[in-house]
Design a protein around this motif. Structure first.
Motif, PDB file in Angstrom:
ATOM      1  N   GLU A  66       0.870  -1.746   0.266  1.00 47.06           N
ATOM      2  CA  GLU A  66       0.413  -0.090   0.164  1.00 47.06           C
ATOM      3  C   GLU A  66       0.426   1.222   0.074  1.00 47.06           C
ATOM      4  O   GLU A  66       1.519   1.190   1.154  1.00 47.06           O
ATOM      5  N   PHE A  67       0.987   2.136  -1.132  1.00 43.74           N
ATOM      6  CA  PHE A  67       1.612   3.164  -1.153  1.00 43.74           C
ATOM      7  C   PHE A  67       0.790   4.220  -1.496  1.00 43.74           C
ATOM      8  O   PHE A  67       0.914   5.797  -2.277  1.00 43.74           O
ATOM      9  N   HIS A  68       0.367   4.683   0.582  1.00 42.66           N
ATOM     10  CA  HIS A  68       0.010   6.169   0.790  1.00 42.66           C
ATOM     11  C   HIS A  68      -0.129   6.320   1.755  1.00 42.66           C
ATOM     12  O   HIS A  68       0.933   5.557   2.438  1.00 42.66           O
ATOM     13  N   VAL A  78      -7.955   3.349  -9.433  1.00 48.65           N
ATOM     14  CA  VAL A  78      -7.125   4.547 -10.571  1.00 48.65           C
ATOM     15  C   VAL A  78      -5.920   4.857 -10.419  1.00 48.65           C
ATOM     16  O   VAL A  78      -5.569   5.505  -9.092  1.00 48.65           O
ATOM     17  N   GLY A  79      -5.026   4.102 -10.872  1.00 46.69           N
ATOM     18  CA  GLY A  79      -3.927   4.616 -10.225  1.00 46.69           C
ATOM     19  C   GLY A  79      -3.927   3.733  -9.039  1.00 46.69           C
ATOM     20  O   GLY A  79      -3.753   3.978  -8.019  1.00 46.69           O
ATOM     21  N   SER A  80      -3.504   2.022  -9.418  1.00 49.46           N
ATOM     22  CA  SER A  80      -3.309   0.899  -8.474  1.00 49.46           C
ATOM     23  C   SER A  80      -1.893   0.294  -7.592  1.00 49.46           C
ATOM     24  O   SER A  80      -1.969  -0.485  -6.782  1.00 49.46           O
ATOM     25  N   VAL A 130      -5.516  -0.082 -12.793  1.00 53.73           N
ATOM     26  CA  VAL A 130      -4.959   1.094 -14.066  1.00 53.73           C
ATOM     27  C   VAL A 130      -3.436   1.243 -13.318  1.00 53.73           C
ATOM     28  O   VAL A 130      -4.341   2.225 -12.429  1.00 53.73           O
ATOM     29  N   ASP A 131      -2.405   1.131 -14.289  1.00 51.26           N
ATOM     30  CA  ASP A 131      -1.261   2.396 -13.529  1.00 51.26           C
ATOM     31  C   ASP A 131      -0.750   2.552 -14.594  1.00 51.26           C
ATOM     32  O   ASP A 131      -0.030   1.109 -15.657  1.00 51.26           O
ATOM     33  N   LEU A 132      -0.321   3.990 -14.526  1.00 50.67           N
ATOM     34  CA  LEU A 132       1.165   4.142 -15.857  1.00 50.67           C
ATOM     35  C   LEU A 132       2.053   2.783 -15.668  1.00 50.67           C
ATOM     36  O   LEU A 132       3.071   3.220 -16.938  1.00 50.67           O
ATOM     37  N   THR A 133       2.731   3.122 -14.141  1.00 56.91           N
ATOM     38  CA  THR A 133       4.253   2.086 -13.869  1.00 56.91           C
ATOM     39  C   THR A 133       4.007   0.463 -14.881  1.00 56.91           C
ATOM     40  O   THR A 133       3.714   0.185 -13.636  1.00 56.91           O
ATOM     41  N   GLU A 134       4.411   0.317 -15.789  1.00 59.30           N
ATOM     42  CA  GLU A 134       4.390  -1.263 -16.224  1.00 59.30           C
ATOM     43  C   GLU A 134       5.219  -2.321 -14.629  1.00 59.30           C
ATOM     44  O   GLU A 134       4.722  -3.143 -14.488  1.00 59.30           O
ATOM     45  N   ASP A 147      -2.717   4.911 -18.427  1.00 53.32           N
ATOM     46  CA  ASP A 147      -3.072   6.470 -18.619  1.00 53.32           C
ATOM     47  C   ASP A 147      -4.792   6.645 -17.442  1.00 53.32           C
ATOM     48  O   ASP A 147      -5.564   6.923 -18.361  1.00 53.32           O
ATOM     49  N   VAL A 148      -4.557   6.997 -16.823  1.00 55.73           N
ATOM     50  CA  VAL A 148      -5.819   7.942 -15.813  1.00 55.73           C
ATOM     51  C   VAL A 148      -6.327   8.561 -16.764  1.00 55.73           C
ATOM     52  O   VAL A 148      -7.829   8.858 -16.734  1.00 55.73           O
ATOM     53  N   THR A 149      -5.741   9.684 -17.638  1.00 50.77           N
ATOM     54  CA  THR A 149      -6.912  10.617 -18.014  1.00 50.77           C
ATOM     55  C   THR A 149      -6.974  10.080 -19.308  1.00 50.77           C
ATOM     56  O   THR A 149      -7.612  10.821 -20.075  1.00 50.77           O
ATOM     57  N   MET A 181      -9.475   6.418  -6.130  1.00 48.49           N
ATOM     58  CA  MET A 181      -8.007   6.878  -6.117  1.00 48.49           C
ATOM     59  C   MET A 181      -7.678   7.226  -4.908  1.00 48.49           C
ATOM     60  O   MET A 181      -8.123   8.287  -5.086  1.00 48.49           O
ATOM     61  N   LEU A 182      -6.052   6.227  -4.704  1.00 50.71           N
ATOM     62  CA  LEU A 182      -5.908   6.661  -3.481  1.00 50.71           C
ATOM     63  C   LEU A 182      -3.653   7.227  -4.028  1.00 50.71           C
ATOM     64  O   LEU A 182      -3.399   6.516  -4.540  1.00 50.71           O
ATOM     65  N   HIS A 183      -3.275   8.393  -4.200  1.00 49.18           N
ATOM     66  CA  HIS A 183      -2.672   8.773  -3.503  1.00 49.18           C
ATOM     67  C   HIS A 183      -2.249   9.369  -4.764  1.00 49.18           C
ATOM     68  O   HIS A 183      -0.837   8.594  -5.681  1.00 49.18           O
TER      69      HIS A 183
HETATM   70  C1  LIG Z   1       1.649   7.275  -4.714  1.00 48.45           C
HETATM   71  S1  LIG Z   1       1.473   5.549  -6.072  1.00 48.45           S
HETATM   72  C2  LIG Z   1      -0.455   4.899  -5.343  1.00 48.45           C
HETATM   73  C3  LIG Z   1      -0.292   3.965  -5.457  1.00 48.45           C
HETATM   74  C4  LIG Z   1      -1.937   2.722  -4.845  1.00 48.45           C
HETATM   75  N1  LIG Z   1      -3.174   3.534  -5.639  1.00 48.45           N
HETATM   76  C5  LIG Z   1      -2.323   2.587  -3.743  1.00 48.45           C
HETATM   77  O1  LIG Z   1      -2.219   3.926  -3.047  1.00 48.45           O
HETATM   78  O2  LIG Z   1      -1.116   1.764  -3.081  1.00 48.45           O
HETATM   79  C6  LIG Z   1       0.772   6.867  -7.479  1.00 48.45           C
HETATM   80  C7  LIG Z   1       0.599   5.779  -8.135  1.00 48.45           C
HETATM   81  O3  LIG Z   1       0.219   5.949  -9.594  1.00 48.45           O
HETATM   82  C8  LIG Z   1       0.891   5.897 -10.738  1.00 48.45           C
HETATM   83  N2  LIG Z   1       0.268   7.210 -11.817  1.00 48.45           N
HETATM   84  C9  LIG Z   1       0.641   8.201 -11.690  1.00 48.45           C
HETATM   85  N3  LIG Z   1       0.211   9.042 -12.970  1.00 48.45           N
HETATM   86  C10 LIG Z   1      -0.662   8.250 -12.891  1.00 48.45           C
HETATM   87  C11 LIG Z   1      -1.361   8.093 -14.503  1.00 48.45           C
HETATM   88  N4  LIG Z   1      -1.516   8.969 -15.080  1.00 48.45           N
HETATM   89  N5  LIG Z   1      -1.915   6.828 -14.850  1.00 48.45           N
HETATM   90  C12 LIG Z   1      -1.980   5.943 -14.420  1.00 48.45           C
HETATM   91  N6  LIG Z   1      -0.882   5.960 -12.575  1.00 48.45           N
HETATM   92  C13 LIG Z   1      -0.621   6.898 -12.572  1.00 48.45           C
HETATM   93  C14 LIG Z   1       2.096   5.657 -10.398  1.00 48.45           C
HETATM   94  O4  LIG Z   1       2.438   4.358 -11.007  1.00 48.45           O
HETATM   95  C15 LIG Z   1       1.597   4.874  -9.311  1.00 48.45           C
HETATM   96  O5  LIG Z   1       1.931   3.533  -8.960  1.00 48.45           O
END
Ligand SMILES: C[S@@+](CC[C@H](N)C(=O)[O-])C[C@H]1O[C@@H](n2cnc3c(N)ncnc32)[C@H](O)[C@@H]1O
Length: 287
Positions: free
Chosen positions: A46-48, A73-75, A95-99, A124-126, A140-142
């Motif tokens: 958990e990254f928040h 959103v940004g998992s 869904v997350d940007l970072t492979e 990309d969540v946008t 959407m967490l952080h």
């Molecule tokens: C601080 S981490 C939070 C991850 C997760 N929500 C959690 O709470 O454990 C932020 C995440 O947002 C993702 N992220 C940032 N910009 C993004 C985008 N435009 N589309 C999808 N993911 C994105 C990053 O790859 C990262 O995994």
């Protein structure tokens, strides 16, 4: 968002060897244990700033029932998504940007036997890769701190939710002067990749995207406790002869944050204690 910003943001999170580091952390904690549960992963996935207590609290606000379709959103590494599947029987898509995060999220999900109810995809969540009305809930967490175009982000989330959809945003929001915020932070090493916004901007953009805000919760006290504990655990773990040294669980969020995790944790704590930043939850429903 310009074309190069998403790759710069994914570059901030990418470590290259995160899968190995997480496997090692789990082997240290649970030697010889092939099967793990979602509870076993709490220290690493958990990254928040609220850790597992915040995940549990937010999940209750989503008002879930078994089988509801949830978009994360940004998992990230998938801890929050797995929690929803395990404890509420939800069907979750992250869904997350970072492979690399998507890869680790899938692997951890396999290890806890939840792959039939939780899936992850890179995106990309946008520009969400889903048809309209595909989900009953979203959270959407952080993540918003990495998104410059929040108007588009919230419009996209609104598009993929059903009419009765509920959405929770839990972001670190700006309370003070952005030029006073200290870096590096867990979501951005430099201010160029950080798109902090005031709660009023969030409220206004959420309303424009069709959401009513039904509740707000200030998570500062919880974050201060967690970040202090994370800093303490990091110091213990990096003290070779400390009696607790190698046996301590990895501090929440430290593994995902990489080499300068302790500095990022300390700066996040400092900014929150100085009243510049506040982890804030907004519970929304579609109008
Ligand atoms: C601080 S981490 C939070 C991850 C997760 N929500 C959690 O709470 O454990 C932020 C995440 O947002 C993702 N992220 C940032 N910009 C993004 C985008 N435009 N589309 C999808 N993911 C994105 C990053 O790859 C990262 O995994």
């Amino acid at each position: 968002m310009t074309a190069q910003q998403p790759s710069a943001i994914a570059g901030h999170y990418r470590q290259g060897d995160l899968r190995r580091k997480i496997d090692e952390a789990l082997d240290r904690l649970y030697p010889g244990q092939a099967t793990l549960t979602t509870d076993d992963l709490h220290g690493v996935d958990e990254f928040h700033t609220g850790g597992h207590p915040a995940t549990r609290e937010l999940a209750a606000h989503l008002e879930l029932s078994a089988g509801l379709r949830v978009l994360d959103v940004g998992s990230g590494l998938g801890g929050p998504a797995r929690h929803l599947a395990q404890h509420a029987g939800a069907d979750v898509t992250g869904v997350d940007l970072t492979e690399e995060y998507v890869d680790v999220a899938r692997r951890l999900t396999d290890r806890v036997g939840l792959a039939d109810r939780v899936r992850f995809q890179q995106g990309d969540v946008t520009a969400l890769p889903f048809a309209r009305a595909s989900f009953d809930r979203a959270w959407m967490l952080h993540v918003g701190m990495n998104i410059e175009d929040k108007a588009r982000l919230f419009t996209e989330i609104s598009r993929v939710l059903t009419d009765t959809g509920r959405f929770i945003v839990y972001d670190v929001m700006l309370l003070g002067d952005p030029t006073l915020v200290s870096y590096p932070l867990p979501w951005a090493s430099e201010p160029e990749h950080s798109f902090l916004a005031h709660p009023e901007e969030y409220r206004s953009l959420l309303r424009k995207a069709g959401f009513d805000i039904v509740a707000e919760h200030d998570h500062r006290t919880q974050a201060v406790q967690l970040l202090r504990a994370a800093g303490d655990a990091h110091r213990r773990n990096s003290t070779p002869h400390h009696p607790a040294g190698g046996d301590m669980p990895p501090a929440p969020i430290n593994v995902a944050m990489g080499a300068d995790a302790s500095t990022k944790v300390a700066k996040a704590l400092q900014n929150i204690e100085e009243g510049l930043l506040a982890p804030t939850e907004m519970v929304c429903r579609l109008r």
